[in-house]
Scaffold this motif. Structure first.
Motif, short mmCIF file in Angstrom:
data_model
loop_
_atom_site.label_atom_id
_atom_site.label_comp_id
_atom_site.label_asym_id
_atom_site.label_seq_id
_atom_site.Cartn_x
_atom_site.Cartn_y
_atom_site.Cartn_z
N UNK A 18 0.83 -1.20 0.00
CA UNK A 18 0.00 0.00 0.00
C UNK A 18 0.87 1.26 0.00
N UNK A 19 1.94 1.25 0.78
CA UNK A 19 2.78 2.45 0.85
C UNK A 19 3.72 2.58 -0.33
N UNK A 20 4.02 1.49 -1.04
CA UNK A 20 4.75 1.62 -2.31
C UNK A 20 3.87 2.35 -3.31
N UNK A 21 2.60 1.98 -3.37
CA UNK A 21 1.68 2.68 -4.28
C UNK A 21 1.52 4.15 -3.90
N UNK A 22 1.46 4.43 -2.60
CA UNK A 22 1.36 5.82 -2.15
C UNK A 22 2.62 6.60 -2.52
N UNK A 23 3.80 6.00 -2.32
CA UNK A 23 5.05 6.67 -2.69
C UNK A 23 5.17 6.88 -4.18
N UNK A 24 4.70 5.89 -4.96
CA UNK A 24 4.71 6.03 -6.42
C UNK A 24 3.83 7.19 -6.85
N UNK A 25 2.66 7.32 -6.23
CA UNK A 25 1.76 8.41 -6.57
C UNK A 25 2.33 9.76 -6.13
N UNK A 42 19.86 9.43 -2.46
CA UNK A 42 18.45 9.09 -2.31
C UNK A 42 18.25 7.58 -2.18
N UNK A 43 18.95 6.80 -2.98
CA UNK A 43 18.82 5.34 -2.91
C UNK A 43 19.41 4.80 -1.63
N UNK A 44 20.54 5.35 -1.17
CA UNK A 44 21.11 4.92 0.11
C UNK A 44 20.18 5.27 1.28
N UNK A 45 19.54 6.43 1.20
CA UNK A 45 18.57 6.79 2.24
C UNK A 45 17.38 5.84 2.23
N UNK A 46 16.97 5.41 1.05
CA UNK A 46 15.86 4.46 0.96
C UNK A 46 16.25 3.11 1.54
N UNK A 50 14.79 1.39 5.95
CA UNK A 50 14.18 0.16 6.43
C UNK A 50 14.64 -0.26 7.81
N UNK A 51 15.74 0.30 8.28
CA UNK A 51 16.27 -0.05 9.59
C UNK A 51 15.80 0.89 10.70
N UNK A 52 15.01 1.90 10.34
CA UNK A 52 14.49 2.84 11.34
C UNK A 52 13.18 2.29 11.88
N UNK A 53 13.06 2.21 13.15
CA UNK A 53 11.80 1.77 13.76
C UNK A 53 11.43 0.35 13.44
N UNK A 73 9.94 2.30 4.43
CA UNK A 73 10.56 1.58 3.32
C UNK A 73 9.63 1.53 2.11
N UNK A 74 8.34 1.38 2.32
CA UNK A 74 7.40 1.38 1.21
C UNK A 74 7.32 2.73 0.51
N UNK A 75 7.25 3.80 1.29
CA UNK A 75 7.21 5.14 0.69
C UNK A 75 8.48 5.44 -0.09
#
Length: 94
Positions: A18-25, A42-46, A50-53, A73-75
């Protein structure tokens, strides 16, 4: 042995999707990075997002848990996919 297809695994997968779709939009309204260094950052931040929280529950309703790291991670993955799809070259196939 516990199966992967339990409510926890499916809730993580659904939250990520769901959050991949939200990030894509959302990536359509944000200007894309121009220099190679900004792409790498930007890619390293992405990746590190995934390791936060890792075990932070945002919402927990009757076994369905929404974890913070899947949301972030999804966004960020949706943003990367959206930027890559928008910048791909338009060419004709034979």
């Amino acid at each position: 042995m516990d199966s992967f297809f339990n409510i926890d695994g499916l809730s993580r997968l659904l939250t990520f999707a769901v959050f991949v779709l939200a990030g894509f939009d959302l990536s359509k309204s944000v200007p894309r990075p121009k220099s190679p260094f900004s792409w790498i950052a930007f890619i390293l931040a992405a990746i590190f997002a995934g390791y936060i929280g890792m075990e932070v529950n945002l919402i927990s309703v009757s076994g369905y848990n929404v974890f913070l790291n899947e949301v972030i991670l999804g966004l960020s993955s949706g943003f990367v996919v959206g930027f890559v799809v928008r910048m791909r070259p338009r060419f004709k196939m034979r």
